[in-house]
Scaffold this active site. Structure first.
Site, short mmCIF file in Angstrom:
data_model
loop_
_atom_site.label_atom_id
_atom_site.label_comp_id
_atom_site.label_asym_id
_atom_site.label_seq_id
_atom_site.Cartn_x
_atom_site.Cartn_y
_atom_site.Cartn_z
N ASP A 533 0.84 -1.20 0.00
CA ASP A 533 0.00 0.00 0.00
C ASP A 533 0.87 1.25 0.00
O ASP A 533 2.07 1.19 0.24
CB ASP A 533 -0.95 -0.01 1.21
CG ASP A 533 -0.20 -0.13 2.53
OD1 ASP A 533 0.56 0.79 2.86
OD2 ASP A 533 -0.37 -1.15 3.23
N GLU A 613 21.44 -22.69 -18.59
CA GLU A 613 20.54 -21.80 -17.83
C GLU A 613 21.33 -20.67 -17.16
O GLU A 613 20.89 -19.51 -17.15
CB GLU A 613 19.80 -22.61 -16.76
CG GLU A 613 18.70 -23.50 -17.35
CD GLU A 613 18.11 -24.46 -16.32
OE1 GLU A 613 16.88 -24.63 -16.32
OE2 GLU A 613 18.88 -25.06 -15.55
#
Ligand code: DGJ
Length: 739
Positions: A533, A613
């Protein structure tokens, strides 16, 4: 001047670059809301209508005029007690226990600069913003009650902030039973409400519904803003979409329990309101005392939801977030949580740092499990001393070893919590929020410390400092993993004030930490995005957006978050596959594409990856360095909705229009289907763009009309990232150069 008073009509008007907001003190002394919408000159009191409406009462000030009722008039600060039976922002009781007040206009003042709020986070202004503050005083002389309404305008950002201070200026005690910060009254209109709901690991899913007669409540009774409902409301005309139509937002700058309500009344008028949670709240005000309502940021766009979000991104990113990291490139990090959970040694952590260095990653974050006997989540919170046996050395030594590899060091903490199985709890059982004689409700086997008490906050500050002073700690993950259920603070005068005072304690603590460690990067977290928030963003410029690191679920979570929050605030990491939360397997490229729509980092054990990877990750980290400025500061466009579309895209465009990053992920495929196209937005009309990777040219206008074929994304969960650079039609694009 953005705030104007017109004596003739007794109106106060707030003007931003594209919007107007107007209120009027009427002949009875009530403060009515007239207008919030497209910028318009003049007086909008023609919108008010009066009629003798059965069922709507008339206040004494109406002097017998039955056409005057606050039940039917739009208001700035509706209160309980003068006949408006819709949901009020304020409800007070006097010493006799009687409910009701009657607030009339007393005075106003306009001053330069944006107000700040004592003890609470609030948007701020900077020199050159042309910000102003309007304060309007309402009074009820019978009660000695005074309410100061605050309006802070940031004209260029098309944002108006609101708050209210309630004061007892009388001689008797008052009890505030309800206090909300702002409302928007609409005298007519068919509107949709968009809110953002969810759960742990699936936060901020957008929900859009027509505002029907009755009330729709969203909020949190959990002591934090919550995974379940975010303190952000958007209201939109029914036809409003991303690119066109009117829409309004209310966004609370507060991280505790809140309430937001949208009511369609008997006359088909709509009221949207937001503020402190009402349940378990009752705040005593003795003579001379006051309470400040948290801020609500309001914005309006007549150009659709994309524009509204861009306005909110700008205010949150540049006028709520603050400090050293506000505009800086954030470190790419590697977090230990999904790699080891709590099962690691110091050598594992140093090994991870070695891999981070090799991959070009900036920061190693040691997550939960490094302190006391914390080897599972049932114990030890509060005992923030380093488990040197587990680490094989003290923290300073571990940090030095990580730093020697050229990697910064960060650490996890959950300061507001205490485990029952901890030395802290044994020493100070009364520091936990628990009701005497009632077995406490546990969450993740832990209790919440009583931050409404100064001595608890002081002790926590000492604990945090003594951890941070053990070495070169450059990042702190500030976690919080349960809700507040039992509210009882030892020695408190009124338990109904404790949840609000808890938030003041938390904000005060965070303020002290950032004052003492101004370059420390704090990432907020609450079981992922349970406290995502604007209040927390005032202290922590980024927040771990969700514990769900699956790239596909994240599309929905980040899509929902994007309505009110900028990508610079969104903590996002690439994790291992199959995903630990839902078992889904997605390509590494797609995981990176989605994590790059945030602060970007990794949360896996590189030792388990193949050489191929690792090479890919090395390239991704380098790529992100070329893109991070766009992600952090670019204008954001949603290109598709993950709940609806087979391909979901999003885009960032630099403020000067010279650069854009267009991204997309395939969410649904069929056999032998036609080509899919993605239509970018916000490019400079008439310009030509070149794609950095392929050298292919695109005319901006055609691109924004017919889009680009997604040839590179044909299989399920494939993704594309197209970095566009504006050019003058000449192929002169050097790797990494910006025009
Ligand atoms: C919840 C957080 O969201 C996770 O990322 C992790 O830090 C755990 N807590 C640790 O307990």
């Amino acid at each position: 001047m953005p705030i104007l008073y017109d004596e003739k009509s007794n109106t106060l008007t707030i003007v931003t670059d594209h919007t107007s907001y107007q209120m009027q003190v009427d002949a009875k002394g009530y403060l009515l809301h007239l207008y919030y919408g497209t910028r318009s000159a003049g007086c909008m009191d023609y919108l008010l209508t009066y009629a003798d409406r059965g069922g709507s009462a008339n206040p004494p000030a109406a002097l017998g005029d039955r056409t005057y009722s606050l039940d039917a008039l739009p208001q700035e600060f509706p209160f309980q007690g003068a006949g408006d039976c819709r949901s009020p922002l304020l409800r007070v009781r006097d010493a006799s226990g009687a409910f009701g007040c009657d607030l009339r206009f007393s005075s106003f003042r306009i001053r330069d600069g944006k107000y700040s709020l004592p003890g609470l986070p609030a948007a701020y202004d900077e020199e050159g913003d042309g910000a102003q503050t309007l304060s309007v005083i309402l009074q009820d002389p019978r009660l000695g009650l005074e309410v100061e309404l605050l309006y802070g305008v940031l004209p260029r950002l098309d944002v108006i902030c609101r708050s209210a201070i309630v004061r007892n200026e009388g001689k008797g005690a008052l009890l505030v039973d309800k206090l909300e910060s702002a409302c928007l009254d609409f005298v007519h209109g068919e509107l949709d409400l968009i809110c953002f709901y969810g759960r742990h690991a699936m936060e901020r899913i957008p929900s859009r519904q027509r505002v029907e007669p009755g009330s729709r409540l969203i909020g949190s009774r959990r002591g934090i803003s919550s995974h379940q409902y975010n303190p952000l409301l958007v209201l939109a005309d029914r036809m409003t979409d991303e690119r066109a139509g009117r829409c309004w937002s209310l966004q609370l700058v507060y991280s505790g329990a809140f309430k937001a309500e949208v009511e369609r009344d008997q006359y088909d008028q709509i009221r949207a309101q937001m503020g402190l949670g009402e349940e378990a709240f009752s705040y005593p005000l003795d003579p001379g005392e006051s309470i400040v309502a948290p801020e609500v940021i309001m914005s309006f766009s007549a150009e659709g939801l994309a524009r509204l979000s861009q306005q909110l991104h700008e205010v949150i990113r540049t006028r709520v977030c603050r400090g050293y990291w506000r505009d800086r490139e954030r470190p790419v990090l590697l977090n230990s949580w999904e790699a080891f959970y709590m099962d690691f040694t110091g050598e594992d952590i140093v090994g991870m740092a070695r891999q981070a260095a090799d991959l070009g990653i900036d920061l190693l974050v040691l997550d939960d499990g490094w302190f006391s006997d914390r080897n599972d989540d049932t114990k030890a919170l509060g005992d923030w001393w380093v488990n040197e046996e587990k680490l094989g050395c003290d923290l300073g030594e571990l940090i030095r070893r990580v730093n020697d590899l050229g990697v910064s060091f960060g650490i996890w903490m959950e300061p507001e919590m205490v485990s029952e199985k901890s030395e802290l709890f044994r020493a100070h059982p009364d520091w936990a929020l628990a009701i005497p004689g009632k077995h406490p409700v546990l969450g993740r086997d832990q209790l919440v410390l009583d931050l409404s008490r100064t001595e608890v906050v002081d002790a926590l500050f000492e604990q945090i400092c003594s951890l941070l002073d053990q070495g070169n700690i450059e990042y702190l993950k500030w976690d919080y993993n349960r809700s507040i259920i039992d509210v009882y603070s030892h020695g408190a005068r009124d338990q109904g004030a404790v949840p609000y005072r808890y938030m003041l304690g938390l904000y005060g603590l965070l303020e002290r930490v950032i004052a003492r460690y101004p370059t420390l990067l704090i990432e907020g977290c609450a079981g992922g995005g349970g406290r995502f928030d604007a209040g927390m963003l005032y202290y922590t410029p980024q927040i771990w957006c969700s514990d769900n690191t699956d790239a596909v679920d994240r599309l929905t979570i980040q899509y929902g978050s994007s309505f009110g929050y900028p990508s610079s605030a969104v903590g996002a990491h690439v994790s291992a596959c199959p995903n630990h939360m839902n078992g889904r397997v997605t390509p590494l490229a797609t995981r990176a594409c989605v994590a790059m729509a945030g602060t970007f980092g990794y949360e896996l054990d590189p030792k388990r990856l193949s050489k191929k990877e690792l090479d890919t990750i090395r390239g991704q980290v380098q790529d992100f360095r070329k893109l991070s400025h766009l992600v952090r500061e670019g204008r954001y466009w949603r290109l598709g909705d993950p709940q609806r579309d087979a391909v979901v895209g999003w885009e960032y465009v630099s403020a000067d229009g010279d650069e854009a990053l267009v991204c997309a992920v395939v969410l649904r495929v069929e056999a032998n289907e036609g080509m899919r196209y993605l239509v970018p937005c916000g490019l400079t009309p008439g310009a030509t763009y070149v794609e950095r990777a392929s050298g292919r040219y695109y005319p901006a206008d055609a691109l924004m009309d017919m889009g680009m074929p997604l040839s590179g994304a044909r299989s399920l969960y494939d993704s594309v990232q197209v970095h566009l650079l504006r050019c003058d039609g000449v192929a002169d694009i050097k790797e990494g150069t910006r025009r």
